[in-house]
Structures are given as structure tokens and as C-alpha cells.
Design an enzyme around this catalytic site. Structure first.
Site, PDB file in Angstrom:
ATOM      1  CE  LYS A   1       4.602   7.410  -2.372  1.00  0.00           C
ATOM      2  NZ  LYS A   1       3.824   7.987  -1.271  1.00  0.00           N
TER       3      LYS A   1
ATOM      4  CE  LYS B   1      -3.992   2.036   0.335  1.00  0.00           C
ATOM      5  NZ  LYS B   1      -3.638   2.708  -0.924  1.00  0.00           N
TER       6      LYS B   1
ATOM      7  N   GLY C   1      -2.861   8.240  -4.273  1.00  0.00           N
ATOM      8  CA  GLY C   1      -2.224   9.438  -4.813  1.00  0.00           C
ATOM      9  C   GLY C   1      -0.992   9.840  -4.030  1.00  0.00           C
ATOM     10  CG  ASP C   2       3.249  11.021  -3.012  1.00  0.00           C
ATOM     11  OD1 ASP C   2       3.178  10.845  -1.794  1.00  0.00           O
ATOM     12  OD2 ASP C   2       4.201  11.621  -3.535  1.00  0.00           O
TER      13      ASP C   2
ATOM     14  CB  SER D   1      -5.597   4.737   1.936  1.00  0.00           C
ATOM     15  OG  SER D   1      -5.512   5.793   1.018  1.00  0.00           O
TER      16      SER D   1
ATOM     17  CG  ASN E   1      -4.375  15.890  -0.498  1.00  0.00           C
ATOM     18  OD1 ASN E   1      -3.849  15.313   0.450  1.00  0.00           O
ATOM     19  ND2 ASN E   1      -5.674  15.847  -0.695  1.00  0.00           N
TER      20      ASN E   1
ATOM     21  CE  LYS F   1       4.155   7.471   5.658  1.00  0.00           C
ATOM     22  NZ  LYS F   1       3.952   8.524   4.651  1.00  0.00           N
TER      23      LYS F   1
HETATM   24  P1  NDP Z   1       0.478  17.726  -4.266  1.00  0.00           P
HETATM   25  O1  NDP Z   1       0.967  17.384  -5.620  1.00  0.00           O
HETATM   26  O2  NDP Z   1      -0.965  17.864  -4.025  1.00  0.00           O
HETATM   27  O3  NDP Z   1       1.187  19.063  -3.764  1.00  0.00           O
HETATM   28  C1  NDP Z   1       2.577  19.149  -3.688  1.00  0.00           C
HETATM   29  C2  NDP Z   1       2.942  20.569  -3.280  1.00  0.00           C
HETATM   30  O4  NDP Z   1       4.333  20.604  -2.996  1.00  0.00           O
HETATM   31  C3  NDP Z   1       2.717  21.579  -4.393  1.00  0.00           C
HETATM   32  O5  NDP Z   1       2.450  22.819  -3.835  1.00  0.00           O
HETATM   33  C4  NDP Z   1       4.073  21.581  -5.102  1.00  0.00           C
HETATM   34  O6  NDP Z   1       4.366  22.770  -5.825  1.00  0.00           O
HETATM   35  C5  NDP Z   1       5.011  21.446  -3.942  1.00  0.00           C
HETATM   36  N1  NDP Z   1       6.231  20.777  -4.405  1.00  0.00           N
HETATM   37  C6  NDP Z   1       6.350  19.530  -4.881  1.00  0.00           C
HETATM   38  N2  NDP Z   1       7.601  19.274  -5.239  1.00  0.00           N
HETATM   39  C7  NDP Z   1       8.282  20.398  -4.994  1.00  0.00           C
HETATM   40  C8  NDP Z   1       9.631  20.766  -5.140  1.00  0.00           C
HETATM   41  N3  NDP Z   1      10.540  19.909  -5.634  1.00  0.00           N
HETATM   42  N4  NDP Z   1      10.004  22.023  -4.760  1.00  0.00           N
HETATM   43  C9  NDP Z   1       9.094  22.887  -4.254  1.00  0.00           C
HETATM   44  N5  NDP Z   1       7.791  22.599  -4.102  1.00  0.00           N
HETATM   45  C10 NDP Z   1       7.404  21.373  -4.449  1.00  0.00           C
HETATM   46  O7  NDP Z   1       1.117  16.602  -3.308  1.00  0.00           O
HETATM   47  P2  NDP Z   1       0.650  16.173  -1.838  1.00  0.00           P
HETATM   48  O8  NDP Z   1       0.152  17.356  -1.101  1.00  0.00           O
HETATM   49  O9  NDP Z   1      -0.206  14.973  -1.973  1.00  0.00           O
HETATM   50  O10 NDP Z   1       2.029  15.671  -1.202  1.00  0.00           O
HETATM   51  C11 NDP Z   1       2.908  16.550  -0.489  1.00  0.00           C
HETATM   52  C12 NDP Z   1       3.854  15.727   0.368  1.00  0.00           C
HETATM   53  O11 NDP Z   1       3.097  14.958   1.312  1.00  0.00           O
HETATM   54  C13 NDP Z   1       4.738  14.717  -0.370  1.00  0.00           C
HETATM   55  O12 NDP Z   1       5.971  14.592   0.304  1.00  0.00           O
HETATM   56  C14 NDP Z   1       3.962  13.421  -0.219  1.00  0.00           C
HETATM   57  O13 NDP Z   1       4.785  12.286  -0.356  1.00  0.00           O
HETATM   58  C15 NDP Z   1       3.454  13.576   1.208  1.00  0.00           C
HETATM   59  N6  NDP Z   1       2.310  12.751   1.570  1.00  0.00           N
HETATM   60  C16 NDP Z   1       1.141  12.835   0.871  1.00  0.00           C
HETATM   61  C17 NDP Z   1       0.064  12.068   1.242  1.00  0.00           C
HETATM   62  C18 NDP Z   1      -1.276  12.204   0.582  1.00  0.00           C
HETATM   63  O14 NDP Z   1      -2.236  11.620   1.108  1.00  0.00           O
HETATM   64  N7  NDP Z   1      -1.418  12.946  -0.499  1.00  0.00           N
HETATM   65  C19 NDP Z   1       0.163  11.079   2.349  1.00  0.00           C
HETATM   66  C20 NDP Z   1       1.403  11.151   3.087  1.00  0.00           C
HETATM   67  C21 NDP Z   1       2.431  11.946   2.677  1.00  0.00           C
HETATM   68  P3  NDP Z   1       4.416  22.742  -7.429  1.00  0.00           P
HETATM   69  O15 NDP Z   1       3.000  22.536  -7.839  1.00  0.00           O
HETATM   70  O16 NDP Z   1       5.004  24.045  -7.820  1.00  0.00           O
HETATM   71  O17 NDP Z   1       5.300  21.574  -7.794  1.00  0.00           O
END
Ligand code: NDP
Length: 452
Positions: free
Chosen positions: A132, A96, A171-172, A384, A247, A120
Site C-alpha cells: 500500500k 499489490k 487507486g484508493d 485489478s 468510488n 485480502k
Molecule cells: P474516494 O476518495 O473515491 O471516496 C472516499 C469517500 O469517503 C469520500 O466521500 C470522502 O469524503 C469520504 N471520506 C474519506 N475520508 C473521510 C474522513 N476522514 N471522514 C469522512 N469522510 C471521509 O475513495 P474510495 O471510494 O476509493 O475508498 C473508500 C474506502 O474504500 C477506503 O477505506 C478505501 O481504502 C476502501 N477501498 C477502496 C477500494 C477501491 O477500489 N477504490 C478497494 C477496497 C477498499 P470527502 O471527499 O469529504 O473526504
């Protein structure tokens, strides 16, 4: 019985071997170091964990799939991306973990994320293994039709490897509700099965769970609140800096605001916004979720309370709490020094491995409460797993029920990490607590299931 220092020497050798066997994967090395450096006390205390081959098996994925993803852009040009799925460990349940679409994706990034996911998922107490996947495809600036064609091509290979009892992606970064919809549609078309439990994060009318979009951000705020409670404080009236605007960031800001804190920043790869009045979530959601725009548009439309800082980092804004919610290694030693100088009380990771090891060390040394992602952001994968349970029973729970379950899981993760850290002589160290507690659960299952 082996001593702690003998055990640490064995683990250090293993870390050197991991670096040799997995060249050019710095993120995976970083994640392996972060976990293995904290396991000596538990392995020394419980001889069964010193069994040759146990930790060696844990750091080697059960299966790694790399595949070609060809698709046509709107001009009819053929593009080729690379797809990945790393099925790391299934001792506790089906693999997962999310799918990430971002140009920085490579095998090392997916392996670091998959490795973190094992611990986790174990911490949630639910029956899910760790995996992943993703691609170096960049959805930014692509039309809906291009994203759909990419997702269809990606699933045309991925479908062979996944299934509700085998491997359940979500998603991620770069993969939200739109992408999950296209991926699920193609899976259904190829297999001719309504197998709702094969993907999570689905839309609410067709098998998705209420509160799944909110779960990671909400859960992280609940974890931060629990860490503050340990110190006799609560969230009310605290100022918070949040990075990202996707997100996780959006629902972190939503929960902070609901619990009386003032979230004053958000960011994306172009820079950050600081808004003294607190981030206006309706405006941020409109720009990010509907228009798919950049954060500077927020400052332009919000008026005098907000300004956009191109290329800057949110950590320079003084705050009581910091919740990194964008990506790995986005908070380094210099940022930690700035946060400490500004009096930060707690840092809680919404993103995966956003804080560099040097920064974690500095924060902990300065007495800042530090919640590692594998504990603090586990609410997303936990809900999830609740979505899988609802799909299996062909039912849908109310938002209240899911939120109650989420709150109880986050409280239990906090207590487990806190108590485990104390038990192994590291009171207040949630990194050690999370790693050891996650390890114990997976290691016990692996030992019981034999050498496979
Ligand atoms: P989204 O794609 O919804 O949002 C990502 C955000 O981070 C955007 O604002 C993006 O900006 C910014 N970002 C991504 N990469 C970079 C970078 N290299 N430099 C600067 N800004 C960056 O992703 P999520 O919110 O889903 O995920 C965010 C984090 O949380 C990740 O580390 C993910 O692994 C983690 N996570 C997510 C979960 C989930 O349920 N979605 C669960 C657990 C952890 P831009 O659009 O400009 O790239």
C-alpha cells in the site's frame, strides 16, 4: 502440541512487541490485533505454523519507502508532501495495493492498509502479494494542473520501486482515474516503456479493465447478498444505508439499486444526505465525479425527498443493511448500538476497517451478519489482478466476462470464509474465517519459500 491458550499467550506477547517496535501507529496496532486475535485455533491445530519466526515475519514489512514530494502550486509556491510505499509481503505475487492521497496519511495508516491487503489478496485466490502507499497530499480544492504536478513529482521517486513484476499500485481514497492517468504518464515518460501492468485502474482506452471502477462496490453488494442468502433472505426490498460518496459508495449504491434494494444515504466529510426515494445516482455522479462538489449540493438539487444533515452519521437512519464505504473507524460502538436498535440484519464493509473492534464485537454478539473488508471489498483488487492479466496478454475482456469473473470470485471468497469459520469452531464468524483462510494461504507460501 501447543494448546490454543498457549498459542494465544505467544500471540499476545507478539502483539505487545509490535506495539513497542512500531510506536505511534494505532491503526497498524488495531489491524494486527484484529488478525492475530483470531489465529490461535489454526496455529494450535497446525504445528508447522507455530514455527518460530513465521508470524513475526508476517507482521514486518519486507520493505518501507518514505520520500519527499516537492511540487509547485498555481501561485508558484513550493509545497512539500511526504510519500510512502510499504511493500509488505510478496510470497504470493508482486506487491499489490492502492495509493491513498489524504491529509490523514502517515506510516501507520499505510502499514495497516498494507497488512490488511496481504490477507485480502490471498482470499481472492489470485497471484498477488500485499502492499500500500500514498501521501498526505490533499487533492480537495486543488486544480487539475496542481494535481498533475503533484502526481508527476510523486512518480519521479516511486517509479524506482514499482514494476509489473515487482509492485503494482492502484487507486484508493483521493486517487481515481485522473490521478492514475497522470501517474502512468510520468512512469511511461521516465522509463520509456509501455508497461501497462505497472498500475491498475487505468482508463479504458489505454489498458484499463472494464468493470474495475465498479468492482469494489459491486463486489461488496454481492458479498452482502451471499451473507443474506445464508439466512434465507435476499436483497430485494431491503433498505440500505451507505456512507461515503466516492468510488466505492457510488458503485455500491448502483448495485444495490440494480438488485432491488433501496439505498437511502450517502455522505462525505461535511455530513450526510438521506433520500427517502433512494439516491439518484446520475445526480450524485454529476456532483461528485464531474463537479467534484459536496453532498449538500445533492440535497439542494434533488427536491423534497432528500435532506442534508451537516456533521451527522448515516448510521442513525433506520435500515436493514449498512455498507460503510468511506474510511477507517467511521462506525463505532454507539453507531453499532443504534444500528442494532433499528433492526439491522447485515453490515458489509466496503471501506477498509471502517468498523471499530468494539462495534464489530457488539454486532456479532447481536447476531448481525458481519462481512469484514478484507473479504467483502476484495472485488476491487481482484479485478485489478484481472486487469494485470489482460495487460499481460495484450487483450481486453468484455464487461460481461469481467463481471462474471468478479461474481465467481466473490462467491468463492464468501464460501471460503464461511466454511473456514465453521471448520475452526466459529460458525457465522466471517472475521475469523477471512483471517484464517487468508493466513493459511500466505503462511503455506512463506514456509515453502524458506526464511527470507
Ligand atoms: P474516494 O476518495 O473515491 O471516496 C472516499 C469517500 O469517503 C469520500 O466521500 C470522502 O469524503 C469520504 N471520506 C474519506 N475520508 C473521510 C474522513 N476522514 N471522514 C469522512 N469522510 C471521509 O475513495 P474510495 O471510494 O476509493 O475508498 C473508500 C474506502 O474504500 C477506503 O477505506 C478505501 O481504502 C476502501 N477501498 C477502496 C477500494 C477501491 O477500489 N477504490 C478497494 C477496497 C477498499 P470527502 O471527499 O469529504 O473526504
Amino acid at each position: 502440541m501447543t494448546t490454543r491458550s498457549e498459542t494465544q499467550t505467544t500471540l499476545d506477547h507478539l502483539l505487545t512487541e509490535i506495539e513497542h517496535r512500531n510506536p505511534a501507529q494505532p491503526e497498524f496496532h488495531q489491524a494486527a490485533h484484529e488478525v492475530l486475535e483470531t489465529l490461535a485455533p489454526v496455529i494450535a491445530a497446525r504445528p508447522e505454523y507455530a514455527e518460530p519466526g513465521l508470524v513475526e515475519r508476517l507482521v514486518e514489512p519486507e520493505r518501507q519507502v518514505i520520500f519527499r514530494v516537492p511540487w509547485q502550486d498555481d501561485q508558484g509556491r513550493v509545497r512539500v508532501n511526504r510519500g510512502f510505499r510499504v511493500e509488505f509481503n510478496s510470497a504470493l505475487g508482486p506487491y499489490k495495493g492502492g495509493l491513498r492521497f489524504h491529509p490523514s496519511v502517515n506510516l501507520g495508516v499505510i502499514k495497516f492498509l498494507g497488512f490488511e491487503q496481504i490477507f485480502k489478496n490471498a482470499l481472492t485466490g489470485l497471484g498477488i502479494g500485499g502492499g500500500k502507499g500514498g501521501s498526505d497530499f490533499d487533492p480537495h480544492g486543488r486544480s487539475d494542473a496542481e494535481v498533475m504536478r503533484f502526481c508527476q513529482s510523486f512518480m519521479t521517486e516511486l517509479y524506482r520501486h514499482i514494476g509489473e513484476h515487482t509492485d503494482v499500485p492502484a487507486g484508493d481514497i483521493g486517487v481515481g482515474g485522473r490521478e492514475i492517468g497522470y501517474l502512468f504518464g510520468q512512469y511511461r515518460r521516465i522509463t520509456n516503456r509501455w508497461e501497462a501492468g505497472v498500475l491498475t485502474g487505468k482508463g479504458q482506452g489505454w489498458g484499463g479493465s472494464l468493470i474495475r471502477p465498479e468492482a469494489t462496490g459491486y463486489g461488496n453488494v454481492l458479498f452482502a447478498a451471499a451473507m443474506l442468502r445464508e439466512r434465507g433472505e435476499d436483497l430485494e426490498g431491503q433498505t440500505a444505508v451507505v456512507s461515503g460518496s466516492g468510488n466505492v459508495a457510488i458503485y455500491t449504491i448502483e448495485k444495490l439499486t440494480a438488485l432491488g434494494a433501496n439505498a437511502v444515504t450517502c455522505s462525505d466529510s461535511s455530513g450526510y444526505v438521506v433520500d427517502e426515494k433512494g439516491i439518484d445516482l446520475d445526480l450524485l455522479k454529476q456532483i461528485k465525479e464531474v463537479e467534484r462538489g459536496r453532498v449538500d449540493a445533492y440535497a439542494e438539487r434533488r427536491g423534497a425527498s432528500a435532506r442534508f444533515v451537516p456533521g451527522g452519521r448515516v448510521w442513525e437512519v433506520p435500515a436493514d443493511l449498512a455498507l460503510p464505504s468511506a474510511t477507517q473507524n467511521e462506525l463505532d460502538e454507539k453507531d453499532a448500538e443504534t444500528l442494532i436498535r433499528n433492526g439491522v440484519k447485515a453490515v458489509s464493509e466496503g471501506a477498509n476497517m471502517p468498523t471499530t473492534p468494539e462495534a464489530v464485537h457488539l454486532l456479532q454478539k447481536a447476531g448481525v451478519a458481519f462481512g469484514p473488508g478484507k473479504a467483502a471489498n476484495a472485488g476491487g483488487v481482484a479485478v485489478s489482478a484481472l486487469e494485470m492479466a489482460q495487460n499481460h496478454a495484450r487483450t481486453a475482456w468484455s464487461a460481461e466476462r469481467v463481471e462474471e469473473e468478479l461474481a465467481s470470485i466473490m462467491t468463492s471468497i464468501h464460501t471460503t470464509c464461511h466454511d473456514t469459520a465453521e471448520r475452526y469452531g466459529a460458525p457465522g464468524d466471517y472475521v475469523t474465517g477471512a483471517n484464517i483462510a487468508g493466513f493459511e494461504r500466505v503462511a503455506d507460501a512463506m514456509l515453502a519459500q524458506g526464511v527470507i
